[in-house]
Enzyme design. Structure first.
Site, PDB file in Angstrom:
ATOM      1  N   ASP A   1     -18.060 102.459  87.040  1.00 49.03           N
ATOM      2  CA  ASP A   1     -19.275 102.096  86.745  1.00 49.03           C
ATOM      3  C   ASP A   1     -19.406 100.696  86.767  1.00 49.03           C
ATOM      4  O   ASP A   1     -20.347  99.844  86.251  1.00 49.03           O
ATOM      5  CB  ASP A   1     -19.605 102.717  85.339  1.00 49.03           C
ATOM      6  CG  ASP A   1     -18.487 102.208  84.011  1.00 49.03           C
ATOM      7  OD1 ASP A   1     -17.466 101.480  84.606  1.00 49.03           O
ATOM      8  OD2 ASP A   1     -18.759 102.564  82.985  1.00 49.03           O
TER       9      ASP A   1
ATOM     10  N   ASP B   1     -11.193  99.079  86.439  1.00 49.22           N
ATOM     11  CA  ASP B   1     -12.463 100.283  86.055  1.00 49.22           C
ATOM     12  C   ASP B   1     -11.766 101.362  86.887  1.00 49.22           C
ATOM     13  O   ASP B   1     -11.296 101.208  87.833  1.00 49.22           O
ATOM     14  CB  ASP B   1     -13.691  99.728  86.766  1.00 49.22           C
ATOM     15  CG  ASP B   1     -14.638 100.846  86.911  1.00 49.22           C
ATOM     16  OD1 ASP B   1     -14.781 101.804  86.001  1.00 49.22           O
ATOM     17  OD2 ASP B   1     -15.685 100.693  87.793  1.00 49.22           O
TER      18      ASP B   1
ATOM     19  N   GLU C   1      -8.380  83.585  65.184  1.00 46.25           N
ATOM     20  CA  GLU C   1      -9.386  82.467  66.016  1.00 46.25           C
ATOM     21  C   GLU C   1      -9.867  81.248  65.103  1.00 46.25           C
ATOM     22  O   GLU C   1     -10.581  81.750  64.395  1.00 46.25           O
ATOM     23  CB  GLU C   1     -10.221  83.237  66.678  1.00 46.25           C
ATOM     24  CG  GLU C   1     -11.132  82.418  67.695  1.00 46.25           C
ATOM     25  CD  GLU C   1     -12.746  82.769  68.156  1.00 46.25           C
ATOM     26  OE1 GLU C   1     -13.093  82.150  69.199  1.00 46.25           O
ATOM     27  OE2 GLU C   1     -13.256  83.295  67.238  1.00 46.25           O
TER      28      GLU C   1
ATOM     29  N   ASP D   1     -12.163  99.860  81.877  1.00 47.36           N
ATOM     30  CA  ASP D   1     -12.122 100.802  80.746  1.00 47.36           C
ATOM     31  C   ASP D   1     -10.592 100.984  80.108  1.00 47.36           C
ATOM     32  O   ASP D   1      -9.553 100.353  80.924  1.00 47.36           O
ATOM     33  CB  ASP D   1     -12.469 102.381  81.259  1.00 47.36           C
ATOM     34  CG  ASP D   1     -12.016 102.571  82.607  1.00 47.36           C
ATOM     35  OD1 ASP D   1     -11.078 102.602  82.915  1.00 47.36           O
ATOM     36  OD2 ASP D   1     -13.033 102.593  83.581  1.00 47.36           O
TER      37      ASP D   1
ATOM     38  N   ASP E   1     -11.422  87.524  64.874  1.00 45.75           N
ATOM     39  CA  ASP E   1     -12.468  86.748  65.370  1.00 45.75           C
ATOM     40  C   ASP E   1     -12.950  85.896  64.278  1.00 45.75           C
ATOM     41  O   ASP E   1     -13.158  86.174  63.172  1.00 45.75           O
ATOM     42  CB  ASP E   1     -13.648  87.723  65.883  1.00 45.75           C
ATOM     43  CG  ASP E   1     -14.842  86.993  66.648  1.00 45.75           C
ATOM     44  OD1 ASP E   1     -14.206  86.779  67.877  1.00 45.75           O
ATOM     45  OD2 ASP E   1     -15.791  87.220  66.375  1.00 45.75           O
TER      46      ASP E   1
HETATM   47  C1  GLC Z   1     -15.571  84.704  68.827  1.00 49.00           C
HETATM   48  C2  GLC Z   1     -15.374  85.266  70.354  1.00 49.00           C
HETATM   49  C3  GLC Z   1     -16.905  84.990  71.118  1.00 49.00           C
HETATM   50  C4  GLC Z   1     -17.857  85.804  70.460  1.00 49.00           C
HETATM   51  C5  GLC Z   1     -18.163  85.259  68.973  1.00 49.00           C
HETATM   52  C6  GLC Z   1     -18.827  85.808  68.090  1.00 49.00           C
HETATM   53  O1  GLC Z   1     -15.559  83.240  69.149  1.00 49.00           O
HETATM   54  O2  GLC Z   1     -14.223  85.058  70.875  1.00 49.00           O
HETATM   55  O3  GLC Z   1     -16.727  85.791  72.438  1.00 49.00           O
HETATM   56  O4  GLC Z   1     -19.186  85.273  70.985  1.00 49.00           O
HETATM   57  O5  GLC Z   1     -16.733  85.086  68.294  1.00 49.00           O
HETATM   58  O6  GLC Z   1     -18.324  87.026  67.786  1.00 49.00           O
END
Ligand code: GLC
Length: 526
Positions: A26, A22, A265, A30, A201
């Site tokens: 806050d 940070d 992912e 960032d 993601d």
């Molecule tokens: C992926 C992300 C996770 C998030 C999910 C929904 O698994 O790593 O953090 O909650 O997607 O977007």
């Protein structure tokens, strides 16, 4: 192998921006903070940083609910701050990878605001809408990954929209070509600015059954398990049509110079996971391999995982390994601080690109989060069964000061009190620390071709000892990892110790060697 690419030789470091540094007081990290720590990352020896989402977001899921794909959330800074961070990273030879969240937007994204207005809105079909089921309830039995129905009834029309995650995260309809093209444009927005790749993601979830069939009941589910696991994800994940989207994203990325990378992912068994390399390797270059995350921590199990993964890889596919991320308990908490060193040696000596989660280099553990400070919706929805992810998202421990060098304000999650002892400043000066071990392993990997790109051979479990070799040309390295808590004598033959997880026996010639409890060694044969 042919000339290896940067993401094959390199080490990726995941920054969770809220918790890294940070600068405006806050209590939330960032972009300027990350920029100020680039020299640290260079010292550590990493090649690329991946930032969890930085785009504008109402933060219902801490950035994984995006309301504008082409901007930066003011909490983190501005686009100009981003451009500066990218330039600063590149000036230091670091690559920068962004998170991209294709499955869903925030409910506040203008696309969804329009979509929910009426059945005949031009954006209606950008999301997945269904009339109520025969009983007037949800259209089918699909469940949100955070618990409860994946369908939310919307007042405006009485129809339901799909949300695989929170109801604030409506799923985009990837069967709609207009959605595809808008999302590809969002990728181009960042590629044009110069990002070196994306971590996609929930890549395996993007397409759902177009007949909306009910998922089958999971007979193994029992009370107390995550609610989502009541049904098997047959119709809501890993649908064959997803591969075409993956290839489409890859071709957009490949349209840019500089060997940019696509990471996916994907939580799937290995035989399904490897499909995401794509036909003729036109999919993700690095479908995340999460097997070490849930593995039972013993030599036989890990040897088996490594052998089966290597055997399952399509020809020419490059492996990768991960020990943790912002969704998973910290490795040091899972296996303990002694085995965390063994884990680091494993991650950094296996064949394939390693991804290191911020703070694992100092052995950060799961934080303790008092109930009144819980932030993560996963914990709020199903409290007390270990689904909360706040513990692995606590602020980076830079030094012994009250804000741990992370903030001068009130941190958004509590700083682990151990930060006064276990922090980067102290551990990078300590010749025996886990930080120093990471630093030494990363340097050894970078300077030793057999370790960075060499073949993997002879993966075996011998009681509590996991052993394997890395070979390139005439160079043969032997890795011995004692995953037990008793000493173990082994006879590797004539060799020289290059590194011990105990950091006290470099350049020692050996023929037989006794591994101390939780000791790992890298040896050079001959
Ligand atoms: C992926 C992300 C996770 C998030 C999910 C929904 O698994 O790593 O953090 O909650 O997607 O977007």
């Amino acid at each position: 192998m042919e000339k290896p690419l940067w993401w094959q030789r390199g080490l990726i470091y995941q920054v969770y921006p809220r918790s890294f540094q940070d600068t405006d007081g806050d209590g939330v990290g960032d972009l300027s903070g990350i920029a100020g720590r680039l020299d640290y990352l260079v010292t550590l020896g990493i090649d690329a940083l991946w930032l969890s989402p930085i785009q504008p977001s109402p933060m219902a899921d801490f950035g994984y609910d995006i309301s504008d794909y082409c901007n930066v959330d003011p909490l983190f800074g501005t686009l100009a701050d981003f451009d500066r961070l990218l330039a600063d990273a590149h000036a230091r030879g670091l690559r920068l990878i962004l998170d991209f969240v294709p499955n869903h937007t925030s409910e506040r994204h203008p696309w969804f605001v329009e979509s929910r207005r009426s059945r005949d809105d031009a954006r209606r079909d950008w999301y997945i809408w269904r009339p109520p089921g025969p009983d007037g309830g949800p259209p089918n039995n699909w469940l949100s990954r955070f618990g409860g129905s994946a369908w939310e009834r919307d007042e405006a029309t009485g129809d339901y929209y799909l949300h695989s995650f929170l109801k604030q995260q409506p799923d985009l309809n990837w069967r709609n070509p207009a959605v595809r093209s808008a999302m590809m444009d969002a990728l181009r927005f960042w590629l044009d600015r110069g990002v070196d790749g994306f971590r996609m993601d929930v890549l395996w979830v993007l397409i759902k059954d177009d007949q909306f069939r009910d998922n089958p009941v999971n007979p193994a589910w029992k009370s107390g398990d995550p609610l989502h696991d009541q049904f098997i994800d047959l119709y809501t994940a890993d649908r064959p049509e997803v591969q075409d989207i993956v290839a489409g994203m890859r071709s957009v990325i490949d349209g840019y110079p500089g060997d940019r990378v696509m990471i996916g992912e994907i939580y799937l068994p290995v035989d399904r996971l490897v499909a995401y390399y794509g036909t003729a390797l036109h999919g993700a270059q690095l479908p995340f391999n999460f097997q070490l995350i849930n593995a039972k921590w013993d030599a036989a199990t890990i040897a088996d995982i490594v052998r089966k993964y290597e055997a399952a890889l399509p020809a020419g596919a490059w492996p990768n390994w991960v020990l943790g991320n912002h969704d998973q308990p910290r490795i040091a908490s899972r296996v303990g601080s002694v085995q965390a060193r063994v884990a680091a040696m494993l991650l950094l000596t296996l064949r394939g690109t390693p991804t290191l989660y911020y703070g694992d280099e100092i052995g950060m553990r799961n934080g303790t989060i008092p109930p009144e400070l819980v932030q993560d919706p996963a914990e709020k929805i199903q409290p007390g069964i270990g689904l909360g992810r706040d513990p692995q998202r606590t602020p980076m421990q830079w030094d012994a000061s009250p804000g741990a060098g992370f903030t001068v304000g009130r941190p958004w999650l509590p700083i682990d009190p151990i930060a006064t002892l276990e922090n980067v400043a102290a551990m990078s000066r300590d010749p025996g620390s886990i930080w120093t071990l990471h630093h030494a392993l990363i340097a050894l990997r970078r300077d030793t071709t057999a370790l960075s790109i060499g073949a993997l051979q002879e993966v075996e479990a011998d009681g509590s000892v996991l052993r394997f070799s890395r070979v390139e040309g005439s160079q043969r390295l032997l890795i011995l990892l004692n995953m037990g808590d008793a000493p173990r004598k082994v006879a590797p033959g004539p060799a020289t110790i290059l590194l011990s997880t105990y950091l006290d026996r470099a350049q020692e010639p050996v023929d037989t060697v006794t591994l101390r409890p939780g000791e790992g060694l890298v040896l050079e044969a001959g």
